[in-house]
Motif scaffolding. Structure first.
Motif, PDB file in Angstrom:
ATOM      1  N   ARG A 116       0.830  -1.211   0.000  1.00  0.00           N
ATOM      2  CA  ARG A 116       0.000   0.000   0.000  1.00  0.00           C
ATOM      3  C   ARG A 116       0.866   1.263   0.000  1.00  0.00           C
ATOM      4  NH1 ARG A 116      -1.710   3.339   4.009  1.00  0.00           N
ATOM      5  NH2 ARG A 116      -1.058   1.901   5.674  1.00  0.00           N
ATOM      6  N   HIS A 117       1.856   1.272   0.885  1.00  0.00           N
ATOM      7  CA  HIS A 117       2.740   2.448   0.941  1.00  0.00           C
ATOM      8  C   HIS A 117       3.472   2.639  -0.390  1.00  0.00           C
ATOM      9  CE1 HIS A 117       1.994   3.329   5.076  1.00  0.00           C
ATOM     10  NE2 HIS A 117       2.528   2.211   5.538  1.00  0.00           N
ATOM     11  N   HIS A 118       3.871   1.537  -1.003  1.00  0.00           N
ATOM     12  CA  HIS A 118       4.585   1.635  -2.281  1.00  0.00           C
ATOM     13  C   HIS A 118       3.668   2.202  -3.361  1.00  0.00           C
ATOM     14  CE1 HIS A 118       7.689   0.735  -5.194  1.00  0.00           C
ATOM     15  NE2 HIS A 118       6.858  -0.008  -5.907  1.00  0.00           N
ATOM     16  N   ARG A 119       2.413   1.747  -3.376  1.00  0.00           N
ATOM     17  CA  ARG A 119       1.451   2.282  -4.349  1.00  0.00           C
ATOM     18  C   ARG A 119       1.251   3.787  -4.159  1.00  0.00           C
ATOM     19  NH1 ARG A 119      -1.599  -2.255  -2.917  1.00  0.00           N
ATOM     20  NH2 ARG A 119      -3.008  -0.941  -1.680  1.00  0.00           N
ATOM     21  N   GLU A 120       1.349   4.219  -2.902  1.00  0.00           N
ATOM     22  CA  GLU A 120       1.149   5.633  -2.591  1.00  0.00           C
ATOM     23  C   GLU A 120       2.460   6.423  -2.626  1.00  0.00           C
ATOM     24  OE1 GLU A 120      -0.957   5.429   1.123  1.00  0.00           O
ATOM     25  OE2 GLU A 120      -2.769   4.601   0.190  1.00  0.00           O
ATOM     26  N   ASN A 121       3.460   5.804  -3.260  1.00  0.00           N
ATOM     27  CA  ASN A 121       4.751   6.463  -3.568  1.00  0.00           C
ATOM     28  C   ASN A 121       5.545   6.856  -2.329  1.00  0.00           C
ATOM     29  OD1 ASN A 121       4.420   6.363  -6.445  1.00  0.00           O
ATOM     30  ND2 ASN A 121       2.896   8.001  -6.224  1.00  0.00           N
ATOM     31  N   ARG A 122       5.424   6.084  -1.267  1.00  0.00           N
ATOM     32  CA  ARG A 122       6.247   6.327  -0.081  1.00  0.00           C
ATOM     33  C   ARG A 122       7.462   5.401  -0.100  1.00  0.00           C
ATOM     34  NH1 ARG A 122       1.007   5.879   2.248  1.00  0.00           N
ATOM     35  NH2 ARG A 122       0.120   7.933   2.684  1.00  0.00           N
ATOM     36  N   LEU A 123       8.588   5.937   0.342  1.00  0.00           N
ATOM     37  CA  LEU A 123       9.759   5.112   0.608  1.00  0.00           C
ATOM     38  C   LEU A 123       9.541   4.459   1.971  1.00  0.00           C
ATOM     39  CD1 LEU A 123      12.657   4.254  -0.224  1.00  0.00           C
ATOM     40  CD2 LEU A 123      13.489   6.274   0.987  1.00  0.00           C
ATOM     41  N   GLN A 160      19.847   7.826   4.749  1.00  0.00           N
ATOM     42  CA  GLN A 160      20.014   8.783   3.651  1.00  0.00           C
ATOM     43  C   GLN A 160      18.703   8.845   2.868  1.00  0.00           C
ATOM     44  OE1 GLN A 160      22.941  10.555   3.131  1.00  0.00           O
ATOM     45  NE2 GLN A 160      23.622   9.626   5.064  1.00  0.00           N
ATOM     46  N   VAL A 161      17.935   9.905   3.107  1.00  0.00           N
ATOM     47  CA  VAL A 161      16.615  10.033   2.479  1.00  0.00           C
ATOM     48  C   VAL A 161      16.483  11.446   1.902  1.00  0.00           C
ATOM     49  CG1 VAL A 161      14.132   9.917   2.850  1.00  0.00           C
ATOM     50  CG2 VAL A 161      15.640   8.427   4.165  1.00  0.00           C
ATOM     51  N   PRO A 162      16.075  11.564   0.627  1.00  0.00           N
ATOM     52  CA  PRO A 162      15.834  12.910   0.065  1.00  0.00           C
ATOM     53  C   PRO A 162      14.809  13.667   0.903  1.00  0.00           C
ATOM     54  CG  PRO A 162      15.797  11.221  -1.656  1.00  0.00           C
ATOM     55  CD  PRO A 162      15.856  10.497  -0.356  1.00  0.00           C
ATOM     56  N   ALA A 163      15.025  14.944   1.079  1.00  0.00           N
ATOM     57  CA  ALA A 163      14.188  15.754   1.972  1.00  0.00           C
ATOM     58  C   ALA A 163      12.717  15.716   1.597  1.00  0.00           C
ATOM     59  CB  ALA A 163      14.699  17.193   1.981  1.00  0.00           C
ATOM     60  N   SER A 164      12.420  15.629   0.317  1.00  0.00           N
ATOM     61  CA  SER A 164      11.022  15.678  -0.124  1.00  0.00           C
ATOM     62  C   SER A 164      10.372  14.300  -0.215  1.00  0.00           C
ATOM     63  CB  SER A 164      10.947  16.354  -1.497  1.00  0.00           C
ATOM     64  OG  SER A 164      11.709  15.614  -2.439  1.00  0.00           O
ATOM     65  N   GLU A 165      11.109  13.252   0.106  1.00  0.00           N
ATOM     66  CA  GLU A 165      10.604  11.878  -0.065  1.00  0.00           C
ATOM     67  C   GLU A 165       9.572  11.535   1.008  1.00  0.00           C
ATOM     68  OE1 GLU A 165      10.769   8.392  -2.297  1.00  0.00           O
ATOM     69  OE2 GLU A 165      12.530   9.664  -2.385  1.00  0.00           O
ATOM     70  N   GLN A 193       6.625  13.604   9.571  1.00  0.00           N
ATOM     71  CA  GLN A 193       5.509  13.260   8.677  1.00  0.00           C
ATOM     72  C   GLN A 193       5.468  11.774   8.326  1.00  0.00           C
ATOM     73  OE1 GLN A 193       3.347  15.722   8.143  1.00  0.00           O
ATOM     74  NE2 GLN A 193       4.757  16.952   9.384  1.00  0.00           N
ATOM     75  N   ILE A 194       6.352  10.995   8.893  1.00  0.00           N
ATOM     76  CA  ILE A 194       6.414   9.574   8.529  1.00  0.00           C
ATOM     77  C   ILE A 194       5.106   8.872   8.886  1.00  0.00           C
ATOM     78  CG2 ILE A 194       7.434   8.758  10.717  1.00  0.00           C
ATOM     79  CD1 ILE A 194       9.235   6.898   8.972  1.00  0.00           C
ATOM     80  N   GLU A 195       4.635   8.014   7.997  1.00  0.00           N
ATOM     81  CA  GLU A 195       3.406   7.255   8.199  1.00  0.00           C
ATOM     82  C   GLU A 195       3.733   5.939   8.913  1.00  0.00           C
ATOM     83  OE1 GLU A 195       0.111   7.478   6.961  1.00  0.00           O
ATOM     84  OE2 GLU A 195       0.288   9.478   6.087  1.00  0.00           O
TER      85      GLU A 195
END
Length: 320
Positions: A116-123, A160-165, A193-195
């Motif tokens: 589900r998270h992947h479908r919603e474009n979350r890392l 290491q995570v892009p700021a906007s990810e 903001q992490i889910e």
């Protein structure tokens, strides 16, 4: 030695302990498959992390293999309770194998969350232990790079995570409740903001057994955890007992592994069993104490479990 000559010892049993619903279901799947299809039924990896259980099923006709290329074409194969990467059932179909998936439904829940998270474009950040079959299976639900694995609070700082990810976290189901809470807190502090999951991923049985160990540790000089050295939930029970101040906390697979020298002078021993260990092994340990001590036994119950998981439709008795 007569009973009056024996030293006295108090055994404090944790409840709940031993088999969880997912383990019970996985074992039943192998047993029902043997009844339905006859031996041999192949099992990829240990169905659950317990040598006694594996040997018992092997005696009934189960054949345990490391990979599917060891399974003859057309044979029946069962995947373990820990879950498998999506490549495994795809390989089974390509090899024309009839397979049954014994993945614990609570592990499958984590897989669906990841999808589900992947479908919603979350890392996705997975809290778990590198190399554990459950972690390999969970990471294998998604393309490489879609899931980042962390094991400790220190790992959070080095992510290491892009700021906007957009981010989400999931966890292995058999972790230390306390350790995981600290890691999640660190994640939320760094990434507000992490889910997270709607309901925590650590399974009810893992949580219940850790709570029960805390309860018996308060009444025990030593704690014995019956379980396998490759069983994550069993290793966590040893850690919990030590953190609760128990000066001796030992993992044993069978009564024959008890270090009686380490228990010399001990007057109270807590006993529990990991979620893959049958009650028969608890009884075996108690019997070993009775051979050496004048034993009193009491149980401390912290929860009552009534969870049951359905078997695959292919093994439902009504479908026979």
């Amino acid at each position: 030695m007569t009973s009056t000559d024996r030293p006295s010892i108090s055994l404090v049993l944790a409840a709940p302990r031993g088999f969880c619903a997912g383990v019970d279901r996985a074992i039943q799947i192998v047993e029902r498959a043997l009844e339905r299809f006859g031996a041999p039924v192949y099992v990829r990896h240990e169905i659950v992390h317990n040598r006694f259980v594996v040997d018992s099923l092997a005696a009934k006709g189960a054949v345990f293999v490391d990979e599917l290329d060891e399974v003859p074409a057309g044979a029946h194969v069962v995947f373990s309770a820990h879950g498998v990467p999506k490549s495994v059932p795809a390989d089974a179909e390509a090899r024309e194998l009839s397979y049954l998936d014994a993945t614990c439904p609570l592990v499958s829940k984590v897989h669906r969350e990841a999808e589900r998270h992947h479908r919603e474009n979350r890392l996705i950040v997975l809290i778990g232990h590198a190399g554990h079959p459950e972690v390999i299976g969970t990471m294998g639900q998604l393309p490489p790079g879609a899931v980042l694995l962390i094991e400790t609070v220190a790992d959070v700082a080095s992510l290491q995570v892009p700021a906007s990810e957009p981010l989400a976290y999931i966890t292995q189901t058999t972790l230390s409740v306390d350790d995981t809470a600290h890691i999640i807190a660190a994640l939320k502090q760094r990434f507000p903001q992490i889910e997270g999951p709607k309901k925590e991923d650590i399974c009810y049985a893992t949580t219940n057994r850790q709570v029960a160990v805390k309860a018996i540790a308060a009444h025990s000089e030593a704690v014995l955890v019956i379980g396998a050295p490759n069983s994550s939930n069993s290793l966590r029970l040893v850690e919990v007992a030590k953190r609760e101040g128990c000066r001796i906390a030992l993992l044993v697979q069978r009564a024959s592994e008890i270090d009686w020298t380490a228990l010399e002078g001990v007057k109270s021993v807590g006993i529990t069993a990991g979620a893959s260990a049958p009650e028969l092994l608890v009884e075996e340990v108690i019997a070993a104490f009775r051979e050496r001590y004048d034993v009193t036994v009491r149980e401390i119950a912290t929860a009552t479990e009534s969870v049951q998981f359905k078997l695959p439709v292919a093994l439902d008795a009504s479908a026979a």
